[in-house]
Design a protein around this motif. Structure first.
Motif, PDB file in Angstrom:
ATOM      1  N   GLY A   2       0.810  -1.213   0.000  1.00  2.96           N
ATOM      2  CA  GLY A   2       0.000   0.000   0.000  1.00  2.96           C
ATOM      3  C   GLY A   2       0.844   1.263   0.000  1.00  2.96           C
ATOM      4  N   SER A   3       0.177   2.382  -0.252  1.00  2.00           N
ATOM      5  CA  SER A   3       0.872   3.665  -0.274  1.00  2.00           C
ATOM      6  C   SER A   3      -0.016   4.715   0.372  1.00  2.00           C
ATOM      7  N   PRO A   4       0.352   5.307   1.494  1.00  2.00           N
ATOM      8  CA  PRO A   4       1.487   4.898   2.306  1.00  2.00           C
ATOM      9  C   PRO A   4       1.280   3.506   2.871  1.00  2.00           C
ATOM     10  N   PRO A   5       2.273   2.859   3.350  1.00  2.00           N
ATOM     11  CA  PRO A   5       3.570   3.310   3.832  1.00  2.00           C
ATOM     12  C   PRO A   5       4.688   3.318   2.787  1.00  2.00           C
ATOM     13  N   VAL A   6       4.535   2.636   1.640  1.00  2.00           N
ATOM     14  CA  VAL A   6       5.635   2.577   0.664  1.00  2.00           C
ATOM     15  C   VAL A   6       5.897   3.960   0.094  1.00  2.00           C
ATOM     16  N   CYS A   7       7.180   4.364   0.108  1.00  2.00           N
ATOM     17  CA  CYS A   7       7.547   5.681  -0.420  1.00  2.00           C
ATOM     18  C   CYS A   7       8.770   5.621  -1.338  1.00  2.00           C
ATOM     19  N   TRP A   8       9.397   4.448  -1.473  1.00  2.00           N
ATOM     20  CA  TRP A   8      10.615   4.314  -2.289  1.00  2.00           C
ATOM     21  C   TRP A   8      10.725   2.859  -2.707  1.00  2.00           C
ATOM     22  N   ALA A   9      11.122   2.618  -3.940  1.00  2.00           N
ATOM     23  CA  ALA A   9      11.275   1.254  -4.429  1.00  2.00           C
ATOM     24  C   ALA A   9      12.453   1.195  -5.383  1.00  2.00           C
ATOM     25  N   VAL A  10      13.234   0.105  -5.283  1.00  2.00           N
ATOM     26  CA  VAL A  10      14.415  -0.022  -6.133  1.00  2.00           C
ATOM     27  C   VAL A  10      14.754  -1.497  -6.314  1.00  2.00           C
ATOM     28  N   VAL A  11      15.243  -1.818  -7.512  1.00  2.00           N
ATOM     29  CA  VAL A  11      15.773  -3.154  -7.771  1.00  2.00           C
ATOM     30  C   VAL A  11      17.264  -3.066  -7.453  1.00  2.00           C
ATOM     31  N   GLU A  12      17.719  -3.838  -6.457  1.00  2.00           N
ATOM     32  CA  GLU A  12      19.107  -3.713  -6.018  1.00  2.00           C
ATOM     33  C   GLU A  12      19.642  -5.036  -5.500  1.00  2.00           C
ATOM     34  N   GLY A  13      20.925  -5.044  -5.246  1.00  2.00           N
ATOM     35  CA  GLY A  13      21.592  -6.222  -4.723  1.00  2.00           C
ATOM     36  C   GLY A  13      22.193  -7.060  -5.832  1.00  2.00           C
ATOM     37  N   SER A  14      23.145  -7.903  -5.479  1.00  2.00           N
ATOM     38  CA  SER A  14      23.806  -8.734  -6.471  1.00  2.00           C
ATOM     39  C   SER A  14      22.853  -9.774  -7.053  1.00  2.00           C
TER      40      SER A  14
END
Length: 92
Positions: free
Chosen positions: A70-82
């Motif tokens: 849901g939004s909020p609480p989500v405020c940032w999203a990224v594909v990351e990590g090895s």
């Protein structure tokens, strides 16, 4: 003294060049959901979303996070990590 200043200047220039060429200075993550939280100090990890490895874009990751948490609480999203996971963040 001049040799030391030249060495320090060269080292700093080399470090800046390496950081710029590897993409350390930029972030392709995106503000996500209501309000967003682009500053690192304003957000904390909330959870992972989607399959591992996540093959979509950061925008796909945002859509996944908002659908799951849901939004909020989500405020940032990224594909990351090895192993390329979709990571969702919320405001502190």
């Amino acid at each position: 003294m001049a040799k030391n200043l030249n060495s320090i200047s060269f080292t700093i220039l080399l470090l800046a060049l390496v950081m710029a060429s590897t993409g350390i200075l930029k972030s392709e993550a995106q503000t996500c959901g209501v309000g967003g939280c682009p500053n690192l100090v304003d957000r904390v990890f909330w959870g992972e979303c989607g399959p591992a490895p996540f093959t979509g874009t950061n925008a796909d990751c945002c859509t996944c996070c908002v659908a799951k948490f849901g939004s909020p609480p989500v405020c940032w999203a990224v594909v990351e990590g090895s192993d390329t996971h979709c990571h969702c963040y919320k405001k502190k």
